[in-house]
Design a protein around this motif. Structure first.
Motif, PDB file in Angstrom:
ATOM      1  N   ALA A  79      81.729  24.664  41.957  1.00 16.55           N
ATOM      2  CA  ALA A  79      80.943  25.230  43.053  1.00 16.55           C
ATOM      3  C   ALA A  79      81.437  24.745  44.412  1.00 16.55           C
ATOM      4  CB  ALA A  79      79.469  24.843  42.883  1.00 16.55           C
ATOM      5  N   ASP A  80      81.324  25.609  45.390  1.00 26.54           N
ATOM      6  CA  ASP A  80      81.500  25.247  46.802  1.00 26.54           C
ATOM      7  C   ASP A  80      80.101  25.161  47.405  1.00 26.54           C
ATOM      8  OD1 ASP A  80      82.083  24.950  49.468  1.00 26.54           O
ATOM      9  OD2 ASP A  80      83.039  26.909  49.709  1.00 26.54           O
ATOM     10  N   ILE A  81      79.647  23.972  47.666  1.00 22.59           N
ATOM     11  CA  ILE A  81      78.296  23.788  48.206  1.00 22.59           C
ATOM     12  C   ILE A  81      78.270  23.972  49.716  1.00 22.59           C
ATOM     13  CG2 ILE A  81      76.371  22.175  48.492  1.00 22.59           C
ATOM     14  CD1 ILE A  81      76.744  23.295  45.631  1.00 22.59           C
ATOM     15  N   TYR A  82      79.279  23.497  50.426  1.00 25.19           N
ATOM     16  CA  TYR A  82      79.238  23.492  51.884  1.00 25.19           C
ATOM     17  C   TYR A  82      79.634  24.821  52.510  1.00 25.19           C
ATOM     18  CZ  TYR A  82      79.115  18.412  51.165  1.00 25.19           C
ATOM     19  OH  TYR A  82      78.796  17.148  50.764  1.00 25.19           O
ATOM     20  N   GLY A  83      80.647  25.482  51.963  1.00 26.67           N
ATOM     21  CA  GLY A  83      81.095  26.750  52.508  1.00 26.67           C
ATOM     22  C   GLY A  83      82.359  26.639  53.353  1.00 26.67           C
ATOM     23  N   GLU A  84      83.025  27.769  53.476  1.00 23.17           N
ATOM     24  CA  GLU A  84      84.287  27.830  54.228  1.00 23.17           C
ATOM     25  C   GLU A  84      84.080  27.366  55.669  1.00 23.17           C
ATOM     26  OE1 GLU A  84      87.288  31.061  53.483  1.00 23.17           O
ATOM     27  OE2 GLU A  84      86.608  31.677  55.482  1.00 23.17           O
ATOM     28  N   GLY A  85      84.979  26.491  56.112  1.00 25.97           N
ATOM     29  CA  GLY A  85      84.897  25.974  57.473  1.00 25.97           C
ATOM     30  C   GLY A  85      83.955  24.815  57.651  1.00 25.97           C
ATOM     31  N   LYS A  86      83.291  24.390  56.569  1.00 25.14           N
ATOM     32  CA  LYS A  86      82.317  23.301  56.684  1.00 25.14           C
ATOM     33  C   LYS A  86      82.600  22.141  55.722  1.00 25.14           C
ATOM     34  CE  LYS A  86      78.644  26.300  58.392  1.00 25.14           C
ATOM     35  NZ  LYS A  86      77.234  26.757  58.248  1.00 25.14           N
TER      36      LYS A  86
END
Length: 247
Positions: A79-86
């Motif tokens: 999973a990507d919890i934070y997100g693109e760019g963060k």
């Protein structure tokens, strides 16, 4: 100098290996783009394991776990919890970002739920899925159980065990395995006791395994806390648990 060259070569080789074995999957939470990673057996009807990475986002430990889980016959999705760019750039940023989701646990549960949906879209059998998580991700594994996400079991690997005591203890239907390092200074005795109380009051099927002579990130080969023997035992315990709840 030679050591530096060898380390650089190893890192480059590892990146190539992971890029060949794992595919990036983009998905959305509203306007926020998320970039998870999935194993090469995606699309087959197999049990699935969602991996929640540590506080800096998708890392080598999570990728290695995904590859190893594929060998065991699971579709694994990181999973990507934070997100693109963060994605946090350093420990201070990671502490701030992970702290936000720990405090705003419903948002954390939502990001986990979205990743779980992606895992199932990519072939994982709906009633044969589980969540494992490292460190911050271990906290997320417990939040998956607390949030009543549709998973058979969760594994918290050196995760934070604490929960805001203003939150009520509720029924916990997912089976729970907690892999706790004995010398983790971030886990207090009160945290430990409160978790047991929570799991008992939730009538959960739970187990805690404590690993001797092990500090917080004892499973990560890149960490100074790494304990090779205990890390291997913890992984074997994870596989034993997943086999029981998914196969």
């Amino acid at each position: 100098m030679i050591r530096s060259i060898l380390l650089t070569t190893f890192i480059m080789a590892s990146g190539t290996f992971f890029s060949q074995k794992l595919k990036t999957v983009s998905y959305q939470d509203g306007n926020q783009k998320l970039n998870g990673m999935i194993t090469s057996n995606a699309g087959k009807k197999l049990p699935g394991v969602l991996i929640l990475p540590a506080w800096k986002g998708i890392d080598e430990e999570a990728k290695t776990a995904a590859i190893e889980l594929e060998k065991q016959g699971y579709i694994a999705f990181i999973a990507d919890i934070y997100g693109e760019g963060k994605i946090p750039a350093d420990n201070d940023a990671a502490a701030k970002s992970s702290g936000y989701y720990k405090q705003n646990y419903k948002e954390y549960q939502k990001r986990i739920s979205l990743a779980l949906e992606e895992l199932k879209k990519n072939g994982a059998i709906s009633d044969k899925t589980a969540v494992i998580g490292y460190c911050f991700g271990g906290t997320g594994a417990l939040e998956s159980a607390r949030g009543h996400l549709p998973v058979a079991g969760v594994v918290s690997i050196h995760g934070s065990l604490s929960k805001d005591q203003n939150r009520k203890n509720e029924a916990l239907t997912a089976k729970i395995l907690v892999e706790n390092p004995a010398d983790d200074q971030s886990v207090t005795q009160q945290d430990y006791d409160n978790l047991i109380k929570e799991m008992n009051e939730g009538n959960a099927d739970w187990q805690i395994i404590t690993y001797a002579h092990s500090k917080h990130t004892f499973t990560d080969p890149k960490s100074p806390d790494y304990n090779e023997i205990m890390a291997r035992r913890a992984w074997n315990h994870t596989l034993m648990f997943l086999k029981e709840v998914l196969k």
